[in-house]
Write an enzyme that holds these catalytic residues in place. Structure first.
Site, PDB file in Angstrom:
ATOM      1  N   TRP A 325      50.057  34.885  45.396  1.00  0.00           N
ATOM      2  CA  TRP A 325      49.035  35.932  45.390  1.00  0.00           C
ATOM      3  C   TRP A 325      47.690  35.388  44.920  1.00  0.00           C
ATOM      4  O   TRP A 325      46.639  35.795  45.413  1.00  0.00           O
ATOM      5  CB  TRP A 325      49.475  37.080  44.486  1.00  0.00           C
ATOM      6  N   HIS A 326      47.728  34.439  43.987  1.00  0.00           N
ATOM      7  CA  HIS A 326      46.486  33.939  43.413  1.00  0.00           C
ATOM      8  C   HIS A 326      45.718  33.000  44.327  1.00  0.00           C
ATOM      9  O   HIS A 326      44.522  32.776  44.098  1.00  0.00           O
ATOM     10  CB  HIS A 326      46.766  33.252  42.065  1.00  0.00           C
ATOM     11  N   GLY A 327      46.348  32.431  45.317  1.00  0.00           N
ATOM     12  CA  GLY A 327      45.577  31.579  46.213  1.00  0.00           C
ATOM     13  C   GLY A 327      46.421  30.687  47.089  1.00  0.00           C
ATOM     14  O   GLY A 327      47.631  30.524  46.887  1.00  0.00           O
ATOM     15  N   PHE A 469      40.182  35.440  45.059  1.00  0.00           N
ATOM     16  CA  PHE A 469      41.368  36.279  45.139  1.00  0.00           C
ATOM     17  C   PHE A 469      41.123  37.558  45.930  1.00  0.00           C
ATOM     18  O   PHE A 469      42.030  38.267  46.228  1.00  0.00           O
ATOM     19  CB  PHE A 469      41.868  36.639  43.742  1.00  0.00           C
TER      20      PHE A 469
END
Length: 469
Positions: A325-327, A469
């Protein structure tokens, strides 16, 4: 448009507040329509093309919500709609956030030359996608009423205070507030106070920590760390402080702005660096993301009331998704897997509820190492940096740059360390009714605001971590 900018502070926010409270004082529906229009303008200011993606996301999930509600008695069809909703939203997110990374890895490992798509990352897409999914999930679970008016769904998904950097507001939290919220002076004044505190966290602390962190992480040249052990640690600690005050500062500003308009968002940070276990750290850090994964992924998988093997699997899924999710980088996946291992160990050893002093030390150690992985451009640089922190490949124990950075930023480091502990919160709860405290508190808030504005107007270094994000 960013909160710590002249355009937002002196043009956008005053205009929105003036119209909202002067011209739309008695009409809730008109207020909602105006806030929706203002939120879309806020997003379009920096993303003029992707505002149509935002509108498309709103309409798509508004339709999914109606469909899920319509077929609530036909569970098979409702689940099919819910599954389609997940695939659609995740597919859109994956295309914009991960398509370039995936094609690069395919070409790298298969020695192919497939064309790399030119895809720009829409700001805040991870946040507003999760909020959109939350709406449909909560309608399906009967945690919030279905909205036949797409403008209300649009307001929930695009509300500008939490649009680009969270906190991730779940639909069940503010479903009633969209229609029935009551604005009052007490909430408004609390909101202004919270916004000023967040502004100071971001502009005065996070931005100055960023200068040191960026310098330290830029010292990896030709695969070697070109500075001392202490410089490596100073950079790692500086980034740990930067990301906390950057993100918690934005969350404070978002919560404060929400209160100004009568919305009450849940807390996103509760002094995470005082945690005595990694589990406790994640109960205090980015709370809105963790509760989202808990309610919509972990619990549906069975949570912790399953066999040991299934528990490990559930944790693995959650933390792989948290990392991704963060990258789009191997570093984010490695960061998520590190926490999967640590949290699994704590679950099976009882360390998750540790209360001993040494728990604080090992938690901070792993958190700082985790932030090094998180911050690094690639796994090679992450390993090089971590090795330098423990004396492998570093140029001596300490160098003049360490003393220089400490002298230049002693005030900011002191404020950051104090801000990691609930010192002022305890002082306020004890002395808030005393006149001297009220006067001093007001003076400090005004000073923080004025100094922050002076930094902004002088165009001081102002990076924004969560653009990615």
């Amino acid at each position: 448009m960013l909160f710590p900018s002249e355009t937002f502070l002196f043009v956008f926010l005053p205009f929105v507040l003036a119209v909202y409270y002067i011209f739309l004082r008695k009409t809730k529906e008109a207020k909602n329509i105006f806030l929706l229009a203002a939120s879309l303008l806020f997003y379009a200011w920096g993303e003029p093309v992707y505002v149509f993606l935002m509108i498309g996301t709103i309409l798509l999930n508004w339709g999914y919500g109606i469909a899920v509600h319509h077929f609530e008695k036909k569970k098979g069809i409702a689940r099919a709609v819910l599954t389609l909703m997940v695939f659609t939203n995740v597919g859109i997110l994956a295309w914009f956030k991960y398509s370039v990374f995936v094609m690069l890895q395919v070409n790298r490992f298969l020695h192919t030359e497939f064309p790399i798509p030119e895809v720009a990352l829409p700001i805040g897409i991870s946040f507003f996608t999760f909020q959109a999914m939350s709406y449909v999930f909560d309608v399906y679970r009967k945690k919030g009423e279905v909205q036949y008016n797409p403008l209300r769904v649009g307001l929930y998904i695009s509300l500008f205070p939490q649009l680009i950097a969270g906190p991730i507001v779940r639909y069940e939290t503010i479903a009633a507030q969209i229609e029935y919220r009551l604005e009052n002076w007490d909430d408004f004044s609390k909101g202004v106070t919270r916004f000023c505190i967040g502004l100071g966290k971001k502009v005065l602390i996070a931005n100055n920590m960023a200068v040191v962190a960026d310098a330290a992480f830029g010292l990896i040249i030709a695969g070697e760390f070109q500075a001392s052990v202490m410089m490596a640690w100073l950079g790692a600690i500086s980034y740990s402080l930067q990301i906390f005050f950057d993100f918690s500062g934005y969350s404070d500003m978002a919560i404060g702005l929400g209160e100004m308009f009568g919305f009450h968002f849940e807390e996103n940070f509760r002094y995470p660096y005082i945690a005595k276990s990694v589990s406790e750290f994640w109960r205090r850090w980015h709370i809105s993301l963790q509760t989202w994964f808990r309610d919509y992924v972990y619990f549906p998988l069975g949570g912790s009331r399953v066999s040991a093997v299934r528990l490990v699997f559930n944790l693995f899924v959650v933390w792989v998704l948290t990392g991704i999710w963060h990258g789009a980088n191997w570093t984010f996946l490695a960061w998520g897997l590190m926490y999967f291992v640590l949290l699994t160990i704590e679950k099976f050893t009882g360390l998750s509820n540790n209360k001993h002093w040494w728990g604080h030390l090992y938690t901070l150690l792993f958190v700082i190492i985790g932030w090094v992985i998180f911050r690094s451009d690639g796994m090679g640089n992450a390993f090089t940096y971590i090795k330098a922190m423990f004396g492998i490949g570093a140029k001596g124990m300490i160098d003049s740059a360490v003393y220089a950075y400490l002298r230049q930023n002693v005030v900011y480091y002191s404020a950051a360390l104090i801000g990691c502990f609930p010192i002022f919160a305890k002082m306020e709860s004890r002395w808030k009714d005393r006149k001297i405290w009220q006067i001093g508190y007001t003076f400090c808030l005004l000073l923080i605001f004025l100094v922050s504005v002076s930094f902004i107007m002088n165009q001081a270094y102002n990076p924004f971590i969560y653009f990615n994000f």
